[in-house]
Design a protein around this motif. Sequence first.
Motif, PDB file in Angstrom:
ATOM      1  N   PHE A 236     -54.808  64.089  21.978  1.00 17.43           N
ATOM      2  CA  PHE A 236     -54.358  63.488  23.232  1.00 17.43           C
ATOM      3  C   PHE A 236     -53.314  62.407  22.987  1.00 17.43           C
ATOM      4  N   ALA A 237     -53.476  61.626  21.929  1.00 21.97           N
ATOM      5  CA  ALA A 237     -52.481  60.593  21.610  1.00 21.97           C
ATOM      6  C   ALA A 237     -51.125  61.216  21.323  1.00 21.97           C
ATOM      7  N   THR A 238     -51.116  62.334  20.605  1.00 23.95           N
ATOM      8  CA  THR A 238     -49.869  63.049  20.332  1.00 23.95           C
ATOM      9  C   THR A 238     -49.240  63.552  21.624  1.00 23.95           C
ATOM     10  N   TYR A 239     -50.084  64.099  22.497  1.00 23.14           N
ATOM     11  CA  TYR A 239     -49.572  64.593  23.776  1.00 23.14           C
ATOM     12  C   TYR A 239     -48.937  63.464  24.583  1.00 23.14           C
ATOM     13  N   PHE A 240     -49.635  62.347  24.725  1.00 18.03           N
ATOM     14  CA  PHE A 240     -49.119  61.247  25.543  1.00 18.03           C
ATOM     15  C   PHE A 240     -47.828  60.690  24.956  1.00 18.03           C
ATOM     16  N   PHE A 241     -47.738  60.618  23.619  1.00 16.10           N
ATOM     17  CA  PHE A 241     -46.518  60.113  22.987  1.00 16.10           C
ATOM     18  C   PHE A 241     -45.334  61.035  23.283  1.00 16.10           C
ATOM     19  N   ILE A 242     -45.525  62.345  23.126  1.00 11.79           N
ATOM     20  CA  ILE A 242     -44.449  63.307  23.402  1.00 11.79           C
ATOM     21  C   ILE A 242     -44.101  63.313  24.886  1.00 11.79           C
ATOM     22  N   HIS A 243     -45.121  63.195  25.735  1.00  9.97           N
ATOM     23  CA  HIS A 243     -44.886  63.135  27.193  1.00  9.97           C
ATOM     24  C   HIS A 243     -44.014  61.941  27.541  1.00  9.97           C
TER      25      HIS A 243
ATOM     26  N   GLY B  15     -46.289  58.718  36.205  1.00  8.34           N
ATOM     27  CA  GLY B  15     -47.102  59.368  35.193  1.00  8.34           C
ATOM     28  C   GLY B  15     -46.843  58.836  33.800  1.00  8.34           C
ATOM     29  N   VAL B  16     -45.586  58.486  33.505  1.00  7.92           N
ATOM     30  CA  VAL B  16     -45.256  57.891  32.207  1.00  7.92           C
ATOM     31  C   VAL B  16     -45.979  56.556  32.032  1.00  7.92           C
ATOM     32  N   THR B  17     -46.056  55.786  33.114  1.00 10.20           N
ATOM     33  CA  THR B  17     -46.819  54.534  33.059  1.00 10.20           C
ATOM     34  C   THR B  17     -48.276  54.805  32.690  1.00 10.20           C
ATOM     35  N   GLY B  18     -48.842  55.852  33.299  1.00  9.30           N
ATOM     36  CA  GLY B  18     -50.211  56.218  32.956  1.00  9.30           C
ATOM     37  C   GLY B  18     -50.344  56.657  31.521  1.00  9.30           C
ATOM     38  N   SER B  19     -49.355  57.392  31.007  1.00  9.44           N
ATOM     39  CA  SER B  19     -49.396  57.843  29.617  1.00  9.44           C
ATOM     40  C   SER B  19     -49.330  56.661  28.658  1.00  9.44           C
ATOM     41  N   ILE B  20     -48.517  55.655  28.979  1.00 17.48           N
ATOM     42  CA  ILE B  20     -48.432  54.462  28.130  1.00 17.48           C
ATOM     43  C   ILE B  20     -49.776  53.752  28.083  1.00 17.48           C
ATOM     44  N   LEU B  21     -50.413  53.607  29.238  1.00 16.41           N
ATOM     45  CA  LEU B  21     -51.728  52.967  29.275  1.00 16.41           C
ATOM     46  C   LEU B  21     -52.761  53.781  28.514  1.00 16.41           C
ATOM     47  N   CYS B  22     -52.698  55.099  28.642  1.00 16.23           N
ATOM     48  CA  CYS B  22     -53.650  55.948  27.916  1.00 16.23           C
ATOM     49  C   CYS B  22     -53.454  55.831  26.414  1.00 16.23           C
ATOM     50  N   CYS B  23     -52.211  55.753  25.967  1.00 16.56           N
ATOM     51  CA  CYS B  23     -51.947  55.549  24.542  1.00 16.56           C
ATOM     52  C   CYS B  23     -52.541  54.226  24.063  1.00 16.56           C
TER      53      CYS B  23
ATOM     54  N   GLY C  97     -55.036  52.668  25.439  1.00 19.64           N
ATOM     55  CA  GLY C  97     -56.487  52.800  25.463  1.00 19.64           C
ATOM     56  C   GLY C  97     -57.015  53.543  24.253  1.00 19.64           C
ATOM     57  N   ILE C  98     -56.296  54.576  23.805  1.00 15.63           N
ATOM     58  CA  ILE C  98     -56.727  55.319  22.621  1.00 15.63           C
ATOM     59  C   ILE C  98     -56.609  54.452  21.374  1.00 15.63           C
ATOM     60  N   ILE C  99     -55.489  53.733  21.245  1.00 18.00           N
ATOM     61  CA  ILE C  99     -55.286  52.883  20.074  1.00 18.00           C
ATOM     62  C   ILE C  99     -56.316  51.767  20.025  1.00 18.00           C
ATOM     63  N   LEU C 100     -56.608  51.156  21.188  1.00 19.95           N
ATOM     64  CA  LEU C 100     -57.564  50.045  21.252  1.00 19.95           C
ATOM     65  C   LEU C 100     -59.000  50.509  21.399  1.00 19.95           C
ATOM     66  N   ASP C 101     -59.204  51.843  21.527  1.00 18.04           N
ATOM     67  CA  ASP C 101     -60.542  52.393  21.716  1.00 18.04           C
ATOM     68  C   ASP C 101     -61.222  51.772  22.933  1.00 18.04           C
ATOM     69  N   ASN C 102     -60.487  51.704  24.032  1.00 20.19           N
ATOM     70  CA  ASN C 102     -60.966  51.035  25.242  1.00 20.19           C
ATOM     71  C   ASN C 102     -60.972  52.031  26.400  1.00 20.19           C
ATOM     72  N   ALA C 103     -62.163  52.409  26.843  1.00 19.32           N
ATOM     73  CA  ALA C 103     -62.292  53.408  27.898  1.00 19.32           C
ATOM     74  C   ALA C 103     -61.794  52.887  29.239  1.00 19.32           C
ATOM     75  N   TYR C 104     -61.868  51.565  29.469  1.00 13.71           N
ATOM     76  CA  TYR C 104     -61.448  51.025  30.758  1.00 13.71           C
ATOM     77  C   TYR C 104     -59.930  51.048  30.913  1.00 13.71           C
ATOM     78  N   ILE C 105     -59.202  50.776  29.825  1.00 19.85           N
ATOM     79  CA  ILE C 105     -57.742  50.912  29.867  1.00 19.85           C
ATOM     80  C   ILE C 105     -57.366  52.367  30.084  1.00 19.85           C
ATOM     81  N   LEU C 106     -58.101  53.270  29.451  1.00 18.28           N
ATOM     82  CA  LEU C 106     -57.851  54.696  29.633  1.00 18.28           C
ATOM     83  C   LEU C 106     -58.031  55.108  31.090  1.00 18.28           C
ATOM     84  N   TYR C 107     -59.064  54.580  31.713  1.00 17.32           N
ATOM     85  CA  TYR C 107     -59.312  54.931  33.111  1.00 17.32           C
ATOM     86  C   TYR C 107     -58.196  54.425  34.014  1.00 17.32           C
ATOM     87  N   VAL C 108     -57.714  53.207  33.737  1.00  9.11           N
ATOM     88  CA  VAL C 108     -56.597  52.666  34.515  1.00  9.11           C
ATOM     89  C   VAL C 108     -55.366  53.556  34.356  1.00  9.11           C
TER      90      VAL C 108
END
Length: 289
Positions: free
Chosen positions: A31-38, A86-94, A96-107
């Motif tokens: 998923f991190a690879t996907y969000f980075f390429i997105h 959507g790019v804003t969401g992808s940045i936040l998801c990245c 969240g994955i790096i910080l291992d934080n589910a709440y950032i991922l949800y945002v």
Amino acid sequence: MAVNSSSNNSIHSIFSSDIYCYITRPSSQIFATYFFIHILLVLSLCIFVLYLGLQRWQRQSSTSTAAKTSHSDIFTYHMVTMELIGVTGSILCCCGIILDNAYILYVGFIPWSFTWYGETFFHILTCVERYLAVVHAVTYLSLRGERGIRIRNISTGCAWLLCCGATSLINENSSLVGDFCLLIFSVIIVSFCSFSVLYVLKRPGPGEQGGDRERVDESKRRAFYTIMAILGVLLLRCFGSLIWTLVHMLMESECVISAIEHWLNLPSSLVLPLLFLHRAGKLACCKNN
């Protein structure tokens, strides 16, 4: 990125089950690879499209003889704006994955979901516009004036409102049923409009005789292949999302299915900006055409 059992329970009870896949290895790396390429592809395309759109607007403001902006270009501008959300969401998801934080991922998941609905609605509007332009050319020409602009503005406004309403319900169980119905509707409309256009392009039209026949055939052949490619991308997206929705409705989330669905969505995020650049003659591979 291992999480303890209490964190797992919290994730499953509060967030979408997909969030769990984002923070557990090895799916988190996919998923991190996907969000980075997105982020890389979509952001660069969207900025370029908006830059060209701004140039066109400046030219139209400086002269009264400039052509009106087409309906398809207006839909592309709206789509690009949604893609930036959507790019804003992808940045936040990245993050969240790096910080291992589910709440950032949800945002981050919220604007990403908003864009998913936006892609669905604006792909439908674009296919309908293309259908009218090719199959009902006379009716389409009558919609180039004020009445057509009014209908277009109402349609785009409704698309934005529907995206807001659907995104507000993403945590509800009933939203999966709504998503399933929306995808079925999208498949029907996209398929009907695209196959109707392909049928018309295959038929010989009036005036296709004499010296212009070869030129017209070549133009229609390019349009035929373009529509085929668009149809393939959109159906791939719809069927991938349908499988993902069915899996969520019938059983627990499957990270492999979710990852595949994400990757199948990527081409549909690029198709409208690329078509815009193709029409503007900004793609190196299409400049000779």
